[in-house]
Design an enzyme around this catalytic site. Structure first.
Site, PDB file in Angstrom:
ATOM      1  N   GLU A 421      49.903  21.376   0.269  1.00  0.00           N
ATOM      2  CA  GLU A 421      51.189  20.704   0.055  1.00  0.00           C
ATOM      3  C   GLU A 421      52.281  21.262   0.957  1.00  0.00           C
ATOM      4  OE1 GLU A 421      52.091  20.693  -4.130  1.00  0.00           O
ATOM      5  OE2 GLU A 421      50.334  19.503  -4.601  1.00  0.00           O
ATOM      6  N   GLU A 497      43.175  18.572  -5.447  1.00  0.00           N
ATOM      7  CA  GLU A 497      43.818  19.188  -6.616  1.00  0.00           C
ATOM      8  C   GLU A 497      44.038  18.092  -7.647  1.00  0.00           C
ATOM      9  OE1 GLU A 497      46.736  22.174  -5.483  1.00  0.00           O
ATOM     10  OE2 GLU A 497      47.829  21.660  -7.305  1.00  0.00           O
TER      11      GLU A 497
HETATM   12  C1  GAL Z   1      50.585  21.574  -7.179  1.00  0.00           C
HETATM   13  C2  GAL Z   1      50.526  22.865  -6.376  1.00  0.00           C
HETATM   14  C3  GAL Z   1      50.013  24.015  -7.201  1.00  0.00           C
HETATM   15  C4  GAL Z   1      50.698  24.037  -8.518  1.00  0.00           C
HETATM   16  C5  GAL Z   1      50.452  22.739  -9.218  1.00  0.00           C
HETATM   17  C6  GAL Z   1      51.023  22.664 -10.597  1.00  0.00           C
HETATM   18  O1  GAL Z   1      51.442  20.660  -6.647  1.00  0.00           O
HETATM   19  O2  GAL Z   1      49.697  22.700  -5.278  1.00  0.00           O
HETATM   20  O3  GAL Z   1      50.229  25.209  -6.518  1.00  0.00           O
HETATM   21  O4  GAL Z   1      52.050  24.235  -8.288  1.00  0.00           O
HETATM   22  O5  GAL Z   1      51.055  21.725  -8.455  1.00  0.00           O
HETATM   23  O6  GAL Z   1      50.828  21.392 -11.129  1.00  0.00           O
END
Ligand code: GAL
Length: 804
Positions: A421, A497
């Site tokens: 991100e 993710e």
């Molecule tokens: C994502 C990020 C993670 C964590 C997660 C929480 O956007 O890559 O590091 O912050 O959100 O939902």
């Protein structure tokens, strides 16, 4: 002098022919917080400093304090429009500031004629290294591998190593920890030898008969011949080849392994390569490398294939902290995490958002877990003011090169990740950076593809950022998968993710509804697994994509375990100081969600899990929905013997496709029983939970009752408060005390409560919803150890461990 070091020096002085020694610099370090410029001097007096062993995390003993790295910021990735005060963002632990480590070590006269390297697996952070008062070098990134050739700095006899570390506030989005938290090694070898990280093993062709193993061996000095031998882990020779064809400093050999035993999560077979170097017929060096034989491929026709078999990643993201012991690397703590994930049925991890430790990779090789090895959370554009953006220009290339060189022979790594991100997703400069980094990975390792976890999906579709990546990784944004698949040329999309569902173990809230960013006055989240953040979603949304879209490569759930820091949705509420995203809590105790993933991923075992618990005094007659997470499609629920009806998984309904839900159940104390049926309505499994009575005694369950006498092996003992019949009391929050006698020590304790300010290293803590976990660490001596746990009004209990 440290015992290991002494032995090593003895070896060096008596046997000058010893070709290579690698010594862990583990004990007898001196440590102090504060900035002591004079600490680089040989005669600096560090007697009053604390004696510590490496790996070490200077901040984990706290205390927790709201003011520690309090960040008044707006989090752009979370869509925030105005800055607010974030108290627990980096765990509210004192990781910031400067500290020094010092170590005296001896060098024999023979070593002076050799190559002497000082290697760090990682130091948090901004390391500056001095030997005998002279500056040796620096390395800012806390997650990076680095080493120095210290030949010109050492002298015969005693030498002084001083390491200065410095952590800026606002340098992280989670608890980064602090200190020399990974191993430090002294490597002494001949000047004609294999170069550090000089061995590269690949297995480009594999079939049942034969595997082609290509070994490239980079050397230093005047090596004129090498012998490469592949052996089994038991040492049985399989094949051997000699070569004196040297291309520059590199020897290339090809070896054939007949009837190869392939590496996969299901069959984590490993081999060992032994490389011996010669100069003028005299042996000069020997190194051993563990590797696996496997092929990987990513195509638009078949998606991801391992050893020619198509599969989708059943992955979890893991942060680097180990809960109550912080970031100090510990093999048994890492192993416990990975074993739990495997039990759940996961076959992959993503090391988010950091370069993995060698120990984690070795364990993934051995246990069978595929790895996305990630590198950065930030490139040139900041997410946090003092993050990696300060170092990107000067260090990104070196950090990526070191990562690949140090870890490339691990069969578990099946993909690199260049970033997570990164705000550089916007703008043409970012696209160039993505290409530049991917090219560095490719140059260092042409065998694995590169991904970036992208959250600005519309931007990366428009500007080409997503199109140039080997593997376009999407973080959340399930509504944009189809569009991304259409726009991107690769022909597949990875759920790099997913989920970020939030829950607190053992906490259930009513009424049971789906929520985004729901907050409660107790700063907990509901374990009905229906709560997420504005950008994230519940597990079903990912399952549907994985199941219905053949072009989705799989998913990496955020996260396997709760971690210190980032207490969304309570970023602004003190005392929240650790995450709610974990499938397991910070103590490593599975939350309900563990069984939802298990019911889908671990198809070899039965899952039949009922939630919530059944101790709702005061809710009599009120609607208290019951969910069952199971691999069976059909089940009937009974409350005190009365049927509540049959539920069947329904593909057409989002919330009934993967869980069985009884939404109208009215609470009455007693029993909840679920009976699962097969397609022919035959009973295949049953499970019952009961209302617990008053807290009566303690149940102790050690994950291992035999541990090694190596001063670092840990048994994780789960302590549960139970009633007189042994039924767990799911609402008991009772202060307990711990003592360990014999061949082990009390190391830490954790109850998984994200709002607790009790310290992990002190032998007392309250249970959280009836449970906590005590970490008992072996001493270096063999024997028996006994952990005794006591609580007011409870019958105490103890567990014996064998330390051998
Ligand atoms: C994502 C990020 C993670 C964590 C997660 C929480 O956007 O890559 O590091 O912050 O959100 O939902």
């Amino acid at each position: 002098m440290n015992k290991q070091l002494f032995l090593f020096l003895l070896l060096m002085s008596n046997f000058s022919f010893a070709q290579r020694t690698e010594t862990l610099l583990k004990d007898n370090w001196k440590f102090s917080k504060g900035d002591f410029e004079k600490a680089i001097d040989i005669d600096f007096n560090d007697e009053s400093w604390e004696s510590v062993s490496i790996p070490h995390d200077w901040a984990i003993k706290g205390p927790f304090n709201k003011e520690n790295d309090i960040q008044r910021v707006k989090i752009l990735q979370d869509g925030e429009k105005k800055a607010t005060e974030k108290s627990g963002r980096t765990g509210a632990l004192p990781y910031m500031g400067t500290a020094w480590y010092r170590l005296k070590f001896n060098v024999s006269s023979q070593s002076l004629d050799k190559k002497v390297l000082l290697h760090f697996d990682g130091a948090m952070s901004e390391a500056k290294v001095y030997i005998n008062g002279k500056f040796v070098g620096e390395h800012p990134y806390g997650y990076a591998y680095f080493y120095f050739d210290i030949g010109e700095f050492i002298t015969e006899g005693e030498n002084t190593l001083s390491v200065r570390l410095h952590n800026e506030p606002k340098s992280s989005r989670w608890y980064p920890g602090a200190g020399i938290y990974r191993n430090v090694k002294l490597i002494v070898k001949n000047k004609d030898a294999v170069e550090r990280w000089g061995t590269t093993i690949s297995t480009p062709f594999v079939d049942k008969e034969n595997a082609k193993v290509i070994v490239s061996t980079k050397t230093i000095g005047a090596v004129d011949k090498i012998v490469n031998e592949i052996v089994t882990l038991e040492g049985k020779s399989i094949t051997k080849i000699e070569s004196n064809d040297k291309f520059g400093s590199t020897f290339e050999t090809i070896l054939a392994v007949p009837q190869p035993k392939l590496w996969s999560p299901e069959t984590p077979n490993l081999y060992r390569l032994i490389t011996t170097t010669y100069k003028g017929g005299v042996e000069t060096d020997q190194i051993k490398k563990t590797f696996g034989i496997r092929t990987i491929s990513y195509t638009s026709e078949k998606g991801f294939e391992l050893n020619g078999e198509q599969r989708k990643f059943k992955g979890v993201c893991l942060h680097h902290d180990l809960g109550p012991i912080g970031i100090a690397i510990n093999r048994s703590a890492l192993k416990r995490q990975l074993v739990l994930m495997k039990e759940m049925g996961a076959d992959a991890i993503r090391t988010a958002h950091n370069m993995p430790s060698i120990e984690q990779l070795e364990l993934c090789d051995e246990l069978g877990l595929m790895v996305i090895a990630e590198s950065f959370d930030e490139w040139k554009k900041p997410k946090v003011k003092n993050g990696y953006n300060r170092f990107f220009d000067d260090w990104a290339k070196i950090d990526v090169e070191n990562l690949v060189r140090a870890t490339k022979n691990h069969p578990s790594i099946i993909m690199w990740s260049a970033g997570n991100e990164v705000p550089d997703q916007y703008g043409t400069a970012g696209v160039k950076r993505a290409k530049w980094l991917q090219d560095i990975f490719h140059k260092e390792d042409p065998t694995r593809p590169v991904t970036v976890g992208m959250d600005q999906v519309k931007a990366v579709m428009a500007n080409g950022f997503g199109a140039i990546l080997d593997i376009p990784g999407l973080n959340y944004r399930t509504h944009l998968y189809e569009d991304a698949f259409e726009v991107f040329p690769q022909g597949f999309v990875l759920g790099s993710e997913t989920a970020s569902t939030v829950s607190s173990r053992g906490v259930y809230k009513f009424p049971v509804e789906e929520f985004k960013k729901k907050k409660y006055s107790d700063l907990q989240c509901s374990s009905y697994d229906l709560e997420a953040c504005p950008w994230s979603n519940i597990p079903e949304d990912d399952f549907i994509l994985q199941d219905d879209k053949p072009w989705v490569l799989g998913e990496f759930v955020w996260t396997g375990f709760d971690y210190l820091g980032e207490p969304s949705p309570y970023n602004e509420e003190w005392p929240s100081r650790s995450s709610y995203f974990g499938i397991c809590d910070l103590a490593g105790i599975p939350k309900d969600r563990f069984y939802l993933y298990k019911s889908r991923w671990n198809t070899k075992e039965e899952t039949l899990h009922i939630l919530p618990h059944w101790n709702w005094e005061g809710r009599e007659g009120e609607v208290t929905p019951v969910f069952v997470y199971t691999n069976y499609d059909k089940a009937e629920l009974f409350i005190n013997g009365k049927s509540q009806g049959i539920r069947i998984k329904d593909k057409t309904t989002r919330l009934d496709r993967y869980r069985l839900r009884w939404m109208d159940v009215k609470y009455e104390a007693g029993t909840v029983k679920v009976v699962a049926y097969d397609k022919n309505d035959k009973v295949v499994a049953e499970k019952e939970i009961r209302t617990a009575g008053k807290s009566h005694h303690l149940k102790l369950e050690a994950d291992r009752t035999e541990i090694m006498a190596n001063g670092e092996d840990i048994s994780f003992v789960t302590v549960s408060v139970v009633d007189k019949n042994g039924i767990e009391c799911p609402t008991a929050n009772i202060p307990l005390t711990f003592s360990v006698k014999g061949a082990a020590d009390f190391r830490a304790v954790c109850n998984g409560d994200a709002t607790s300010l009790e310290m992990f290293h002190l032998p007392k803590m309250k249970t959280f919803n009836g449970k906590l976990v005590v970490l008992v660490e072996s001493k270096n001596t063999k024997g028996t150890a006994t952990l005794t746990v006591k609580g007011k009004g409870l019958k105490s209990n103890q567990v014996d461990l064998k330390v051998q």
